[in-house]
Design an enzyme around this catalytic site. Structure first.
Site, PDB file in Angstrom:
ATOM      1  N   SER A 162      25.061  40.137  30.562  1.00  0.00           N
ATOM      2  CA  SER A 162      26.024  39.407  29.727  1.00  0.00           C
ATOM      3  C   SER A 162      25.968  39.998  28.327  1.00  0.00           C
ATOM      4  O   SER A 162      25.070  40.764  28.002  1.00  0.00           O
ATOM      5  CB  SER A 162      25.631  37.928  29.641  1.00  0.00           C
ATOM      6  OG  SER A 162      24.562  37.752  28.739  1.00  0.00           O
ATOM      7  N   ASP A 163      26.927  39.649  27.465  1.00  0.00           N
ATOM      8  CA  ASP A 163      26.734  39.988  26.062  1.00  0.00           C
ATOM      9  C   ASP A 163      25.881  38.879  25.443  1.00  0.00           C
ATOM     10  O   ASP A 163      25.623  37.839  26.061  1.00  0.00           O
ATOM     11  CB  ASP A 163      28.057  40.177  25.325  1.00  0.00           C
ATOM     12  CG  ASP A 163      27.871  41.076  24.106  1.00  0.00           C
ATOM     13  OD1 ASP A 163      26.719  41.246  23.662  1.00  0.00           O
ATOM     14  OD2 ASP A 163      28.857  41.614  23.589  1.00  0.00           O
ATOM     15  N   TRP A 164      25.469  39.099  24.224  1.00  0.00           N
ATOM     16  CA  TRP A 164      24.502  38.211  23.562  1.00  0.00           C
ATOM     17  C   TRP A 164      25.025  36.765  23.543  1.00  0.00           C
ATOM     18  O   TRP A 164      25.996  36.439  22.856  1.00  0.00           O
ATOM     19  CB  TRP A 164      24.261  38.711  22.140  1.00  0.00           C
ATOM     20  CG  TRP A 164      23.251  37.947  21.368  1.00  0.00           C
ATOM     21  CD1 TRP A 164      23.350  36.636  20.976  1.00  0.00           C
ATOM     22  CD2 TRP A 164      21.993  38.415  20.889  1.00  0.00           C
ATOM     23  NE1 TRP A 164      22.239  36.273  20.279  1.00  0.00           N
ATOM     24  CE2 TRP A 164      21.376  37.347  20.195  1.00  0.00           C
ATOM     25  CE3 TRP A 164      21.322  39.634  20.953  1.00  0.00           C
ATOM     26  CZ2 TRP A 164      20.132  37.467  19.582  1.00  0.00           C
ATOM     27  CZ3 TRP A 164      20.089  39.749  20.338  1.00  0.00           C
ATOM     28  CH2 TRP A 164      19.503  38.670  19.673  1.00  0.00           C
ATOM     29  N   GLY A 165      24.365  35.936  24.330  1.00  0.00           N
ATOM     30  CA  GLY A 165      24.719  34.509  24.333  1.00  0.00           C
ATOM     31  C   GLY A 165      26.042  34.177  25.003  1.00  0.00           C
ATOM     32  O   GLY A 165      26.488  33.022  24.965  1.00  0.00           O
ATOM     33  N   SER A 166      26.689  35.161  25.622  1.00  0.00           N
ATOM     34  CA  SER A 166      28.072  34.922  26.070  1.00  0.00           C
ATOM     35  C   SER A 166      28.162  33.945  27.238  1.00  0.00           C
ATOM     36  O   SER A 166      29.210  33.320  27.431  1.00  0.00           O
ATOM     37  CB  SER A 166      28.758  36.244  26.429  1.00  0.00           C
ATOM     38  OG  SER A 166      28.205  36.792  27.609  1.00  0.00           O
TER      39      SER A 166
END
Ligand code: BGC
Length: 727
Positions: free
Chosen positions: A278-282
C-alpha cells in the site's frame, strides 16, 4: 516432538540448507509458511517506518524492538546505512523463525550520488543512460543494506500544478513505457551477486487528481485509464518488476488501495506474480475517503483486492486476526500474500545470509565513487533543454568577467531537488563553484539579487551593477527544492517571488545574459521567454548540477534534451498537453467563430512536448515509409549541417484518423537519438511496432488497423514530413 521438529527444521534452514537445496522458491516458501503462526504471518504483511528512536518508545504500536523480535514486522522503510540495517536485521534474527526483514527506501533519483530528478531524466529521451543511472542508484543502495527501492514512479501526468510531476516520466505513455523498461532493468540488474526489488508506483492514475491537488479524487474514463495511465505499469511487469505500490487516490469512486478492477488487470491480465504494498497509510485512509465503514473493513477490502503489505496504517496488524476469527476472510488469503513475500526474501538470498546486503566495505567503495559521479554528470548534461538561443549566443567562448546572479546561483541543497535520501548533507556542485573552478583566472561575481520567494528588492541594485560590469551574466532562477514533490501542488506556476522582475532588469543592462531555470516542473515565465536572449531549462540536476551546466554553456556538450511535458503560457490553459483529441470544433487562430479557443487567452502552449534546440542543425532527406503486418519502417538520411557535433532526436508521431473511439491528434510512437559529427550524414532506420498502436476501444483492446497519418517532427508541433498510411 513438534518442538524438536521445529529446531531440526530451523537448523536445516540456516545451515545453508536453503542455498544447497534445489527445491523451487515456491516449495521453500511453503515449508516456511507451514511453520508460521497466524500472528507471524500477519507480521509479514506489516511494513513500518524506521524513523524511530531505537532506545525509546516508538510511534503507534509500543516498542518496535519487541515487535521485530516477535516477528510482528515483515519489512521496514527509512532505515539507512549498513550499520543500521545490520543492527535491525539482528533483531529479526532473534525472532522465533528468524525470518529476515526487507528494507525498503525511496531511492527516487539516486542514493548518495544524486542524479537529475526523474522528469529531467525523461527529458534526455536517453533510455540507455537512464538504465545506467538506475543501476548506479541500486549499487549504492545495495551496499547500505537496502533490498527494495520504491521507484520507478510511472505516473504519466498532464497537470503541472501537481507537484509530483518531478518524480515521473512526463506526459507521454510511450516515452514512459520506454523509461519503465530501462529503470526496471537498471534497478534489478544483479550486482555483486545481489539484486534489488524495484517498485512500480503509484498504481494507478494518481496524477489525474482533479485540479492538480495532491491526493485528490480521480474521475476518468476506462479508455483514459487503459490508454494513458496503465501502459507504463504494464511495461514494468513485462520488464520483470518485483513489486507495485498502490496510489492514494480513488478512481471513479473506489480507492486504489482496494480497487479490485485494478488488481484484476494486474494479476489476471498481466500475470504479475510479485508483491503489492500500500502507500503510506493508504489502507486506513479509505475510511476518510468514505469508502470503508471502519479500519477493520478497510483491512478486509485491501487484502481481498490484492494489496499484500500494509505500509504504516496498522489495519492488517489490528484486524486481520479478528477478520479470520469471525470468518470474514479466509486464512488462505493471508497465506497467499505471505508466500509471495517469503519467495521474494528467498530470491534475495536473505534466508541464506540475512546480512548479505549490509556491507560497510562496499558502502565505502561503491558510494559516491568517481565513476558514479561521472554517470551523474553525463545524465545531468543530457537533461538540460535549450529553449532559446538568439543569435547563437550559446555556446559561450572566452570570458574574463562573469556575473552569476539569482537565488539559485550558489545553493547546493536546491540543486538536489526534492526526494533525496540524505538531504541533510548537500554536496551538489553549484553553478558558482563550477564556474570558479573552470575559470580560475576570470573575475567571477556572485549576487543573489533576491530570494526565491518574498518581495525584498533591496539587493536588486547590487545585481544590476554586477550585471553591468560583466562580459556575461548567468542568471539562475527557479523553484526551491521543496516547491515540487509530494503535497507540493501549486496554484500559480510563475517564477516565485521577484525573480522574473529581477530578470527583466538584468536583460536591460546586459544583452549577454544566459538564463538558467531550475525547478521540478514546467513553469510559466512569459516575460523571460520573450526578453531573454538565451534560456536553458535545467530542472534539478543533482550532485553534478554546476558542472553539467557549465559544460553545456561553454559547448562541451551540445544540448540534446527535449521537453517531456508541455509548458503552458497561462494557468487557465491547464491541463494542456500534446496528445489531446481534436473535438468537433478544434481551436483556430481566427477570432469570432465557434471554435474551441479561449476568448481571453491564447490556447497554444509556450513550449510543446518534444521541443528543444541544439547548437547545431540537422537536415532530413530521402524519407521513406513502408509497412508490413508487424511494423512500420521509416528510413531517412540525416545530416548534421551545423558547426557543432550534436545529437538529434528523431520523433515519430501517429494519428488514427477515425475509428471505434476517437484518437489523440498525435501520439509519439517512435524516437531515436542520433549523434552526428558536424558535416556528416547517416542513413537511419526506425521501426514502429504495430502492437504499439493497439488501443482500448469502447470496451476491449483493438489492434492497429484503418487510416493513419504518420508525422516525423522536430517536436510534437513542428512537422518535417507527413504521410497517410492504411494499416
Ligand atoms: C509516497 C510514496 C513513498 C512512500 C514511502 C508516500 O507518501 O506517496 O511515493 O514511496 O510515502 O515513503
Amino acid at each position: 516432538m513438534k518442538k524438536l521438529f521445529l529446531y531440526w527444521f530451523l537448523f536445516f534452514l540456516f545451515s545453508n540448507g536453503y542455498a544447497q537445496t534445489t527445491r523451487s522458491l515456491e516449495q521453500r516458501a511453503d515449508s516456511i509458511l507451514r511453520l508460521m503462526t497466524l500472528d507471524e504471518k500477519i507480521g509479514q504483511l506489516n511494513m513500518e517506518t524506521g524513523n524511530w528512536d531505537a532506545t525509546g518508545p516508538i510511534l503507534k504500536s509500543g516498542d518496535k524492538i519487541i515487535a521485530i523480535k516477535n516477528g510482528e514486522i515483515g519489512s521496514m522503510l527509512n532505515v539507512k546505512g549498513a550499520k543500521n540495517t545490520r543492527y535491525i536485521q539482528s533483531l529479526a534474527m532473534q525472532s522465533r523463525l528468524k525470518i529476515p526483514l526487507l528494507f525498503g527506501l525511496d531511492v527516487i533519483h539516486g542514493y548518495k550520488t544524486v542524479f537529475p530528478i526523474p522528469l529531467a531524466q525523461a527529458a534526455s529521451f536517453d533510455t540507455a543512460t537512464i538504465r545506467k543511472v538506475a543501476e548506479v542508484a541500486a549499487k549504492e543502495a545495495l551496499a547500505s543494506g537496502i533490498h527494495w527501492i520504491f521507484s520507478p514512479m510511472l505516473d504519466v501526468a498532464h497537470d503541472p500544478r501537481w507537484g509530483r510531476v518531478m518524480e515521473g516520466p512526463g506526459e507521454d505513455p510511450f516515452l514512459a513505457c520506454a523509461i519503465a523498461k530501462s529503470m526496471v532493468e537498471g534497478y534489478q540488474k544483479p550486482q555483486h551477486g545481489l539484486h534489488l526489488m524495484a517498485c512500480a508506483k503509484h498504481f494507478a492514475a494518481y496524477s489525474a487528481a482533479i485540479g492538480g491537488r495532491d491526493y485528490n479524487t480521480v474521475d476518468i474514463s476506462e479508455q483514459t485509464l487503459q490508454n494513458l495511465y496503465l501502459p507504463p505499469f504494464k511495461a514494468a511487469v513485462k520488464a520483470g518488476i518485483s513489486s507495485f505500490m498502490c496510489s492514494f487516490n480513488e478512481i471513479n469512486g473506489v480507492p486504489s488501495s482496494a480497487n479490485r478492477k485494478l488488481y484484476d488487470i494486474l494479476y489476471n491480465d498481466w500475470h504479475f506474480k510479485g508483491i503489492v504494498v500500500s502507500d503510506w497509510g493508504s489502507i486506513g485512509e479509505m475510511v476518510t475517503h468514505g469508502y470503508s465503514k471502519d479500519r477493520q473493513q478497510a483491512a478486509q477490502q485491501a487484502l481481498s483486492a490484492g494489496v499484500d503489505i500494509d505500509m504504516e496504517s496498522y489495519c492488517y496488524t489490528d484486524f486481520l486476526k479478528k477478520l479470520i476469527q469471525n470468518k470474514s476472510i479466509d486464512e488462505s488469503l493471508i497465506d497467499h500474500s505471505v508466500k509471495k513475500i517469503l519467495m521474494q526474501k528467498l530470491a534475495l538470498g536473505l534466508f541464506d545470509d540475512p546480512y548479505r546486503y549490509c556491507n560497510e566495505k562496499r558502502e565505502k567503495e561503491d558510494i559516491l565513487s568517481p565513476e558514479n559521479k561521472a554517470v551523474a554528470l553525463n545524465m545531468a548534461r543530457k537533461s538540460i533543454v535549450l529553449l532559446k538561443n538568439t543569435n547563437n549566443l550559446l555556446p559561450l567562448k572566452t570570458v574574463r568577467h562573469i556575473a552569476i546572479i539569482g537565488p539559485l546561483g550558489n545553493s547546493s541543497r536546491d540543486m538536489d531537488g526534492n526526494w533525496v535520501v540524505l538531504s541533510n548533507q548537500p554536496i551538489a556542485v553549484t553553478l558558482l563553484e563550477a564556474v570558479k573552478k573552470r575559470f580560475p583566472d576570470a573575475t567571477v561575481d556572485y549576487v543573489k539579487g533576491c530570494e526565491i520567494q518574498g518581495s525584498d528588492r533591496s539587493n536588486f541594485e547590487a545585481a544590476i551593477s554586477a550585471a553591468k560590469k560583466a562580459d556575461v551574466v548567468l542568471l539562475a532562477l527557479g523553484e526551491s527544492w521543496d516547491m515540487s514533490g509530494e503535497a507540493k501542488s501549486r496554484g500559480k506556476l510563475t517564477l516565485p517571488g521577484l525573480q522574473e522582475e529581477l530578470a527583466t532588469e538584468i536583460y536591460k543592462v546586459n544583452p549577454h545574459t544566459i538564463t538558467l531555470l531550475m525547478g521540478g516542473r514546467p513553469m510559466i515565465f512569459n516575460k523571460i521567454a520573450k526578453q531573454a536572449p538565451a534560456i536553458l531549462y535545467c530542472w534539478w540536476l543533482g550532485t553534478e548540477a554546476g558542472n553539467a551546466m557549465t559544460d553545456v554553456i561553454w559547448g562541451n556538450y551540445d544540448p540534446s534534451a527535449r521537453l517531456p511535458m508541455t509548458f503552458p503560457k497561462e494557468m487557465g490553459q491547464i491541463p494542456v498537453f500534446y496528445n489531446h483529441k481534436n473535438s468537433g470544433r478544434p481551436p483556430v487562430d481566427v477570432k469570432g467563430n465557434y471554435s474551441g479557443r479561449y476568448i481571453d487567452i491564447d490556447y497554444k502552449p509556450r513550449y510543446v512536448f518534444g521541443y528543444g534546440l541544439s547548437y547545431t542543425a540537422f537536415r532530413y532527406d530521402n524519407i521513406k515509409v513502408s509497412h508490413d503486418k508487424d511494423s512500420i519502417t521509416v528510413t531517412m538520411e540525416l545530416t548534421n549541417t551545423g558547426n557543432y557535433d550534436g545529437t538529434e532526436l528523431v520523433q515519430i508521431y501517429l494519428h488514427k484518423k477515425w475509428g471505434e473511439i476517437t484518437s489523440p491528434v498525435k501520439e509519439l510512437k517512435g524516437f531515436q537519438q542520433i549523434f552526428l559529427k558536424k558535416e556528416t550524414s547517416r542513413l537511419i532506420t526506425l521501426k514502429v511496432a504495430l502492437s504499439d498502436l493497439s488501443y482500448y476501444g469502447v470496451n476491449s483492446w483493438r489492434s492497429a488497423s484503418g487510416d493513419y497519418t504518420l508525422f516525423i517532427g522536430k517536436n510534437s508541433d513542428d512537422t518535417i514530413y507527413q504521410t497517410d498510411l492504411q494499416l
